[in-house]
Design a protein around this motif. Structure first.
Motif, short mmCIF file in Angstrom:
data_model
loop_
_atom_site.label_atom_id
_atom_site.label_comp_id
_atom_site.label_asym_id
_atom_site.label_seq_id
_atom_site.Cartn_x
_atom_site.Cartn_y
_atom_site.Cartn_z
N SER A 117 -5.29 -19.55 -50.53
CA SER A 117 -5.63 -20.88 -49.99
C SER A 117 -6.91 -20.84 -48.92
CB SER A 117 -4.51 -21.72 -49.42
OG SER A 117 -4.35 -21.02 -48.06
N VAL A 118 -7.20 -19.68 -48.49
CA VAL A 118 -8.12 -19.51 -47.57
C VAL A 118 -9.36 -18.91 -48.17
CG1 VAL A 118 -8.85 -18.16 -45.68
CG2 VAL A 118 -6.69 -19.15 -45.57
N SER A 119 -8.92 -17.90 -49.18
CA SER A 119 -10.16 -17.37 -49.99
C SER A 119 -9.56 -16.29 -51.03
CB SER A 119 -11.10 -16.43 -49.13
OG SER A 119 -12.04 -15.59 -49.78
N ASP A 120 -10.09 -16.22 -52.09
CA ASP A 120 -9.56 -15.39 -53.13
C ASP A 120 -9.97 -13.87 -53.14
OD1 ASP A 120 -12.09 -15.73 -54.19
OD2 ASP A 120 -11.99 -16.36 -56.10
N THR A 121 -10.79 -13.67 -51.87
CA THR A 121 -11.07 -12.16 -51.85
C THR A 121 -10.48 -11.57 -50.61
OG1 THR A 121 -12.84 -12.88 -50.10
CG2 THR A 121 -13.45 -12.74 -52.39
N ILE A 122 -9.42 -12.23 -50.10
CA ILE A 122 -8.44 -11.78 -48.79
C ILE A 122 -7.60 -10.75 -49.68
CG2 ILE A 122 -6.91 -12.21 -47.34
CD1 ILE A 122 -8.20 -14.72 -46.58
N LYS A 123 -7.55 -9.65 -49.09
CA LYS A 123 -6.54 -8.58 -49.54
C LYS A 123 -5.08 -8.97 -48.82
CE LYS A 123 -9.75 -4.95 -49.92
NZ LYS A 123 -10.31 -3.69 -49.80
N VAL A 124 -3.94 -8.77 -49.60
CA VAL A 124 -2.79 -8.82 -49.16
C VAL A 124 -1.81 -7.73 -49.48
CG1 VAL A 124 -0.48 -10.17 -49.43
CG2 VAL A 124 -2.81 -11.25 -49.38
N PRO A 125 -1.53 -6.78 -48.31
CA PRO A 125 -0.97 -5.67 -48.72
C PRO A 125 0.33 -5.70 -49.44
CG PRO A 125 -0.92 -6.28 -46.18
CD PRO A 125 -1.78 -7.15 -46.91
N ASN A 127 3.68 -3.34 -51.02
CA ASN A 127 4.62 -2.05 -51.22
C ASN A 127 4.57 -1.83 -52.96
OD1 ASN A 127 4.91 -1.43 -48.64
ND2 ASN A 127 6.91 -2.50 -48.64
N ASN A 128 4.24 -2.74 -53.44
CA ASN A 128 4.15 -2.61 -54.93
C ASN A 128 2.85 -2.53 -55.30
OD1 ASN A 128 4.37 -3.04 -57.76
ND2 ASN A 128 6.05 -4.27 -57.54
N PRO A 129 2.48 -1.44 -56.01
CA PRO A 129 1.08 -1.05 -56.50
C PRO A 129 0.73 -2.18 -57.57
CG PRO A 129 2.37 0.75 -57.19
CD PRO A 129 3.28 -0.07 -56.33
N PHE A 130 1.57 -2.62 -58.35
CA PHE A 130 1.07 -3.64 -59.48
C PHE A 130 0.86 -4.89 -58.72
CE2 PHE A 130 4.19 -0.77 -61.54
CZ PHE A 130 3.21 -0.09 -62.55
N LEU A 131 1.36 -5.27 -57.83
CA LEU A 131 1.21 -6.71 -56.91
C LEU A 131 -0.16 -6.47 -56.37
CD1 LEU A 131 4.56 -7.41 -55.37
CD2 LEU A 131 3.62 -8.39 -57.42
N GLU A 132 -0.40 -5.24 -55.98
CA GLU A 132 -1.98 -5.05 -55.21
C GLU A 132 -3.12 -5.05 -56.23
OE1 GLU A 132 -2.06 -2.08 -52.32
OE2 GLU A 132 -0.11 -2.07 -52.12
N ALA A 133 -2.90 -5.06 -57.64
CA ALA A 133 -3.79 -4.97 -58.54
C ALA A 133 -4.83 -5.78 -58.33
CB ALA A 133 -3.33 -5.19 -60.03
N LYS A 134 -4.38 -7.11 -57.97
CA LYS A 134 -5.19 -8.46 -57.89
C LYS A 134 -6.40 -8.01 -56.74
CE LYS A 134 -6.05 -13.05 -56.95
NZ LYS A 134 -5.66 -14.56 -56.65
N SER A 135 -5.66 -7.54 -55.66
CA SER A 135 -6.58 -7.35 -54.43
C SER A 135 -7.18 -5.95 -54.37
CB SER A 135 -6.06 -7.76 -53.03
OG SER A 135 -4.80 -7.06 -53.19
N SER A 136 -7.15 -5.12 -55.36
CA SER A 136 -7.65 -3.81 -55.23
C SER A 136 -9.05 -3.66 -55.23
CB SER A 136 -7.01 -2.84 -56.54
OG SER A 136 -7.71 -3.44 -57.70
N GLY A 137 -9.44 -2.49 -54.54
CA GLY A 137 -11.06 -2.38 -54.40
C GLY A 137 -11.27 -2.73 -53.16
N CYS A 138 -12.74 -2.24 -52.77
CA CYS A 138 -12.98 -2.72 -51.47
C CYS A 138 -13.75 -3.86 -51.49
CB CYS A 138 -13.90 -1.49 -50.83
SG CYS A 138 -15.65 -1.30 -51.87
N GLY A 139 -14.02 -4.36 -52.71
CA GLY A 139 -14.68 -5.65 -52.59
C GLY A 139 -16.38 -5.70 -52.45
N SER A 140 -16.71 -4.59 -51.91
CA SER A 140 -18.13 -4.69 -51.71
C SER A 140 -19.41 -4.21 -52.74
CB SER A 140 -18.23 -3.65 -50.62
OG SER A 140 -18.12 -2.22 -50.90
N GLY A 141 -18.40 -3.76 -53.80
CA GLY A 141 -19.45 -3.34 -55.03
C GLY A 141 -20.07 -2.14 -54.53
#
Length: 152
Positions: A117-125, A127-141
């Motif tokens: 709701s704030v930004s779609d680029t915010i990472k959310v930690p 404990n499940n790597p499958f849930l982290e898939a959306k926010s994986s990577g550093c986002g910097s290119g």
């Protein structure tokens, strides 16, 4: 005027976050987690194995300083792995892990909704790597090969 508005918003935000935490604490996943934790803590076999594991872990940490060159390295590391597996196979421990995963998933979903709701680029930690898939990577290119989501 701006300072007054910010403090009102902050007070409102704290009020809503308190309500949200109350709702989470009263949720079914939280209740399942607390019950599973209580059962695991009351499981005499589990508690005995946890105590033994702590002792073996201390031995392993001592042996690990010398690595495979320590004469008991393989023996103790095997004992630690076997004991850990035995603990993981206990019904009370499995039930606790399952309940813990459900609660973690709930907390992740709530955090993800807030972050999105704030930004779609915010990472959310998570404990499940499958849930982290959306926010994986550093986002910097950068050199990792990921990139910031392009808007069309």
């Amino acid at each position: 005027m701006v300072e007054m508005m910010e403090s009102v918003d902050m007070a409102e935000l704290i009020k809503h976050s308190d309500l949200l935490s109350t709702m989470i604490n009263q949720s079914a996943p939280m209740e399942e987690y607390l019950q599973a934790k209580r059962r695991m803590n009351e499981d005499a076999e589990a508690q005995q194995l946890f105590a033994l594991f702590e002792k073996k872990k201390v031995l392993f940490e001592d042996v690990q300083r010398f690595g495979k060159y320590h004469p008991d390295y393989h023996k103790i590391s095997t004992e630690v792995r076997q004991l850990k597996r035995k603990i993981e196979l206990l019904d009370s421990v499995q039930a606790f892990k399952k309940a813990e995963d459900k609660l973690d998933s709930l907390l992740y979903q709530v955090s993800r909704i807030i972050a999105d709701s704030v930004s779609d680029t915010i990472k959310v930690p998570s404990n499940n790597p499958f849930l982290e898939a959306k926010s994986s990577g550093c986002g910097s290119g950068g050199s990792c090969g990921c990139s910031i989501r392009k808007t069309s």
